[in-house]
Write an enzyme that holds these catalytic residues in place. Structure first.
Site, PDB file in Angstrom:
ATOM      1  N   LYS A 120     -11.332 -19.352 -27.157  1.00  0.00           N
ATOM      2  CA  LYS A 120      -9.982 -19.725 -26.711  1.00  0.00           C
ATOM      3  C   LYS A 120     -10.073 -20.862 -25.691  1.00  0.00           C
ATOM      4  CE  LYS A 120      -6.461 -18.216 -27.472  1.00  0.00           C
ATOM      5  NZ  LYS A 120      -5.445 -18.555 -28.510  1.00  0.00           N
ATOM      6  N   ALA A 153     -14.368 -17.575 -24.811  1.00  0.00           N
ATOM      7  CA  ALA A 153     -15.002 -18.897 -24.907  1.00  0.00           C
ATOM      8  C   ALA A 153     -14.380 -19.711 -26.036  1.00  0.00           C
ATOM      9  CB  ALA A 153     -16.504 -18.734 -25.124  1.00  0.00           C
ATOM     10  N   ASN A 156      -0.649  -8.415 -22.997  1.00  0.00           N
ATOM     11  CA  ASN A 156       0.677  -8.054 -23.510  1.00  0.00           C
ATOM     12  C   ASN A 156       0.688  -6.633 -24.044  1.00  0.00           C
ATOM     13  OD1 ASN A 156       2.170 -11.021 -24.979  1.00  0.00           O
ATOM     14  ND2 ASN A 156       0.886 -10.866 -23.198  1.00  0.00           N
ATOM     15  N   TYR A 211     -14.761 -14.298 -27.531  1.00  0.00           N
ATOM     16  CA  TYR A 211     -13.319 -14.541 -27.757  1.00  0.00           C
ATOM     17  C   TYR A 211     -12.786 -15.531 -26.729  1.00  0.00           C
ATOM     18  CZ  TYR A 211      -8.319 -13.783 -26.938  1.00  0.00           C
ATOM     19  OH  TYR A 211      -6.974 -13.977 -26.712  1.00  0.00           O
ATOM     20  N   THR A 243      -4.838 -18.013 -23.160  1.00  0.00           N
ATOM     21  CA  THR A 243      -4.898 -16.680 -22.537  1.00  0.00           C
ATOM     22  C   THR A 243      -5.505 -16.790 -21.144  1.00  0.00           C
ATOM     23  OG1 THR A 243      -6.134 -14.595 -22.619  1.00  0.00           O
ATOM     24  CG2 THR A 243      -7.059 -16.397 -23.865  1.00  0.00           C
ATOM     25  N   ASP A 244      -5.185 -15.826 -20.290  1.00  0.00           N
ATOM     26  CA  ASP A 244      -5.796 -15.827 -18.948  1.00  0.00           C
ATOM     27  C   ASP A 244      -7.295 -15.531 -19.022  1.00  0.00           C
ATOM     28  OD1 ASP A 244      -5.705 -13.090 -19.544  1.00  0.00           O
ATOM     29  OD2 ASP A 244      -4.782 -12.504 -17.656  1.00  0.00           O
ATOM     30  N   GLU A 245      -7.757 -15.022 -20.170  1.00  0.00           N
ATOM     31  CA  GLU A 245      -9.179 -14.669 -20.263  1.00  0.00           C
ATOM     32  C   GLU A 245     -10.085 -15.901 -20.201  1.00  0.00           C
ATOM     33  OE1 GLU A 245     -10.318 -11.494 -22.864  1.00  0.00           O
ATOM     34  OE2 GLU A 245      -8.272 -10.740 -22.982  1.00  0.00           O
TER      35      GLU A 245
HETATM   36  P1  NAD Z   1      -2.794 -10.947 -33.498  1.00  0.00           P
HETATM   37  O1  NAD Z   1      -4.208 -10.712 -33.889  1.00  0.00           O
HETATM   38  O2  NAD Z   1      -1.833  -9.812 -33.502  1.00  0.00           O
HETATM   39  O3  NAD Z   1      -2.162 -12.085 -34.407  1.00  0.00           O
HETATM   40  C1  NAD Z   1      -2.896 -13.205 -34.841  1.00  0.00           C
HETATM   41  C2  NAD Z   1      -2.182 -13.795 -36.056  1.00  0.00           C
HETATM   42  O4  NAD Z   1      -2.871 -14.994 -36.430  1.00  0.00           O
HETATM   43  C3  NAD Z   1      -2.186 -12.866 -37.267  1.00  0.00           C
HETATM   44  O5  NAD Z   1      -0.898 -12.836 -37.858  1.00  0.00           O
HETATM   45  C4  NAD Z   1      -3.216 -13.496 -38.198  1.00  0.00           C
HETATM   46  O6  NAD Z   1      -2.950 -13.246 -39.559  1.00  0.00           O
HETATM   47  C5  NAD Z   1      -3.082 -14.973 -37.832  1.00  0.00           C
HETATM   48  N1  NAD Z   1      -4.300 -15.745 -38.123  1.00  0.00           N
HETATM   49  C6  NAD Z   1      -5.575 -15.421 -37.764  1.00  0.00           C
HETATM   50  N2  NAD Z   1      -6.432 -16.350 -38.228  1.00  0.00           N
HETATM   51  C7  NAD Z   1      -5.669 -17.285 -38.866  1.00  0.00           C
HETATM   52  C8  NAD Z   1      -5.989 -18.491 -39.537  1.00  0.00           C
HETATM   53  N3  NAD Z   1      -7.256 -18.927 -39.667  1.00  0.00           N
HETATM   54  N4  NAD Z   1      -4.967 -19.214 -40.054  1.00  0.00           N
HETATM   55  C9  NAD Z   1      -3.682 -18.779 -39.945  1.00  0.00           C
HETATM   56  N5  NAD Z   1      -3.344 -17.631 -39.343  1.00  0.00           N
HETATM   57  C10 NAD Z   1      -4.326 -16.896 -38.814  1.00  0.00           C
HETATM   58  O7  NAD Z   1      -2.886 -11.614 -32.049  1.00  0.00           O
HETATM   59  P2  NAD Z   1      -1.811 -11.635 -30.855  1.00  0.00           P
HETATM   60  O8  NAD Z   1      -2.152 -10.570 -29.907  1.00  0.00           O
HETATM   61  O9  NAD Z   1      -0.453 -11.728 -31.434  1.00  0.00           O
HETATM   62  O10 NAD Z   1      -2.194 -13.018 -30.158  1.00  0.00           O
HETATM   63  C11 NAD Z   1      -1.521 -14.227 -30.502  1.00  0.00           C
HETATM   64  C12 NAD Z   1      -2.022 -15.344 -29.614  1.00  0.00           C
HETATM   65  O11 NAD Z   1      -1.770 -15.016 -28.238  1.00  0.00           O
HETATM   66  C13 NAD Z   1      -3.527 -15.575 -29.717  1.00  0.00           C
HETATM   67  O12 NAD Z   1      -3.752 -16.967 -29.683  1.00  0.00           O
HETATM   68  C14 NAD Z   1      -4.087 -14.900 -28.466  1.00  0.00           C
HETATM   69  O13 NAD Z   1      -5.282 -15.518 -28.054  1.00  0.00           O
HETATM   70  C15 NAD Z   1      -2.968 -15.142 -27.485  1.00  0.00           C
HETATM   71  N6  NAD Z   1      -2.848 -14.171 -26.372  1.00  0.00           N
HETATM   72  C16 NAD Z   1      -2.840 -12.827 -26.627  1.00  0.00           C
HETATM   73  C17 NAD Z   1      -2.656 -11.932 -25.582  1.00  0.00           C
HETATM   74  C18 NAD Z   1      -2.572 -10.434 -25.833  1.00  0.00           C
HETATM   75  O14 NAD Z   1      -2.481  -9.651 -24.888  1.00  0.00           O
HETATM   76  N7  NAD Z   1      -2.564  -9.976 -27.082  1.00  0.00           N
HETATM   77  C19 NAD Z   1      -2.510 -12.397 -24.270  1.00  0.00           C
HETATM   78  C20 NAD Z   1      -2.536 -13.777 -24.044  1.00  0.00           C
HETATM   79  C21 NAD Z   1      -2.695 -14.653 -25.102  1.00  0.00           C
END
Ligand code: NAD
Length: 335
Positions: free
Chosen positions: A162, A160, A188, A158, A134-136
Site C-alpha cells: 500500500k 508495504a 474500519n 500488505y 491506509t494508516d498502516e
Molecule cells: P476488500 O478486500 O473488502 O475489497 C477489495 C475489493 O477490491 C474487492 O471487491 C475485490 O474484488 C477488489 N479487487 C481486488 N483485487 C482487484 C484487482 N486486481 N482488480 C480489480 N478489483 C480488485 O477491502 P476493503 O476493506 O474494502 O478495502 C478497500 C480499500 O481501503 C483498500 O485499498 C484498503 O487498503 C483500504 N483501507 C482499508 C481499511 C480497512 O479497515 N478495511 C482501512 C483503511 C484503508
C-alpha cells in the site's frame, strides 16, 4: 449543491468490496452533497472478498454500471476509463494475514495494478483521482498520532504494498500533474465486512457459538471508525481535496484487541471461554493512530457515528444477515 467541478461520471475500483460498496451505496442514494446525480462505474475483479451482493441495495439504479475487470488489465482499462471524469481507487488485496503468507498478489494488485490504473487515468485525461491508502503505511506508533508528513515505515507486506501504491499515486501528481489526492484511514468496521477480518470473524463465530482466535496478549491497539464515516470523508476529498495532498481520516475509538473482544463477547452473550489465545501475528504492529486535524480544518470532516451505536447496529446486522455472510465463510478460511 453540485458545482462546476463536481464529477458526473466516477469510476470506482473495488466498488464491490467492503469500503468501496459503502461509498457506492451512499453515492447512489444521494447522501453526498455535490455528488447528486453522478453516474458510477464499478470496476471490480470480484476476488474472494468482492461480492456483488454488497451492491444489491442499489443494483437497479440506472446510474450504476458494473464492469467485471482487473486493474492490471490495460486493454480493459483503456476501454473503460475514457469518459469518466474521476477515479476513486479502492481495489486492493486488503488482508494482512494473507500478505504474511504470500506477498505476491499484494505486489501484483496493489503496486502494479495501481500503476496501470494511474497510467490509464493519465491517458484518458481524468480530472480527479482519489487514491484510498491506509494508516498502516506509517508503521506503528507507541504514543501520539501521525500527521500526513510523517515518513512511511510499513511493517507488513500488505502495508508495504500500500505504501508503494501511495507513493506511486503521489508521483503521478508530481511528475505528470495528475490531480491526485490520497487518503489514509484507520481501521474500519461496519456492515458487509468480509468475515475474515477481526470484527466480522469474531461476531459470526460467536453468534454460532464457535471459538475465536485472539493474537498474542491482545494488547494491540486500533482506532475503529465506522465505514460510512470513512466513505463520507472520501467524498469530501473527491469534491474538494487539493491535488497532491494527503488526508488522514480517523477519529474513531481506540481500543486494544482485548477490549474489543470483551465488547463482542458481551454483545453476543458469550464469555472468555470462547476465546483461544493464538501465536501472535508476525510483525504485528502495536498501535495505529492518525491525526485527522487536516481534513477536519480544510474540508470540515468529523466522524458522526459513535462507536457504541455503530457497533450495536453492526451486531444486529450480522445477526439478521446470515444470508449474506454464511455463503462467504468458506472463502474466509486461510489454507
Ligand atoms: P476488500 O478486500 O473488502 O475489497 C477489495 C475489493 O477490491 C474487492 O471487491 C475485490 O474484488 C477488489 N479487487 C481486488 N483485487 C482487484 C484487482 N486486481 N482488480 C480489480 N478489483 C480488485 O477491502 P476493503 O476493506 O474494502 O478495502 C478497500 C480499500 O481501503 C483498500 O485499498 C484498503 O487498503 C483500504 N483501507 C482499508 C481499511 C480497512 O479497515 N478495511 C482501512 C483503511 C484503508
Amino acid at each position: 449543491m453540485a458545482d462546476q467541478r463536481s464529477p458526473r461520471r466516477i469510476l470506482v475500483t473495488g466498488g464491490a468490496g467492503f469500503i468501496g460498496s459503502s461509498f457506492v451505496r451512499h453515492l447512489l442514494d444521494d447522501r453526498y452533497p455535490g455528488l447528486e446525480k453522478a453516474e458510477v462505474v464499478v470496476y471490480d475483479a470480484l476476488t474472494y472478498s468482492g461480492n456483488r451482493a454488497n451492491l444489491e441495495p442499489v443494483a437497479r439504479s440506472p446510474r450504476l454500471t458494473f464492469v467485471h475487470g482487473d486493474i492490471r488489465d490495460v486493454a480493459l482499462l483503456d476501454r473503460t476509463v475514457p469518459g469518466v471524469d474521476a477515479v476513486v481507487h479502492f481495489a486492493a488485496e486488503s488482508h494482512v494475514d494473507r500478505s504474511v503468507r504470500d506477498a505476491s498478489p499484494f505486489v501484483e494488485t496493489n503496486v502494479l495494478g495501481t500503476q496501470r490504473l494511474l497510467d490509464a487515468a493519465l491517458r484518458a485525461g481524468v480530472s480527479r483521482f482519489v487514491h484510498v491508502s491506509t494508516d498502516e503505511v506509517y508503521g506503528s506508533i507507541d504514543h501520539g498520532s501521525w500527521t500526513e508528513d510523517r515518513p512511511l515505515e510499513p511493517n507488513s507486506p500488505y502495508a508495504a504494498s500500500k505504501a508503494g501504491s501511495d507513493l506511486l499515486a503521489r508521483s503521478f501528481h508530481r511528475t505528470h500533474g495528475l490531480h491526485v489526492s490520497i487518503t489514509r484511514c484507520s481501521n474500519n468496521y461496519g456492515p458487509y465486512h468480509f468475515p475474515e477480518k477481526l470484527i466480522p470473524l469474531f461476531l459470526t463465530n460467536l453468534i454460532d457459538g464457535a471459538h475465536v482466535p485472539l493474537y498474542g496478549t491482545g494488547e494491540n491497539v486500533r482506532d475503529w471508525l465506522h465505514v460510512d464515516d470513512h466513505t463520507r470523508g472520501i467524498a469530501l476529498v473527491l469534491l474538494r481535496g487539493r491535488a497532491g495532498e494527503i488526508y488522514n481520516i480517523g477519529g474513531g475509538t481506540e481500543l486494544s484487541n482485548r477490549e474489543l473482544t470483551t465488547l463482542l463477547l458481551d454483545a453476543t452473550g458469550r464469555d472468555w471461554s470462547y476465546v483461544d489465545a493464538v501465536e501472535d501475528r508476525k510483525g504485528h504492529d502495536l498501535r495505529y493512530s492518525v491525526d485527522w486535524s487536516k481534513i477536519h480544518d480544510e474540508l470540515g470532516y468529523s466522524p458522526e457515528i459513535p462507536f457504541e451505536r455503530g457497533l450495536a447496529e453492526v451486531v444486529s446486522w450480522y445477526r439478521e444477515r446470515r444470508d449474506w455472510w454464511e455463503p462467504l465463510r468458506h472463502r474466509a478460511i486461510l489454507t
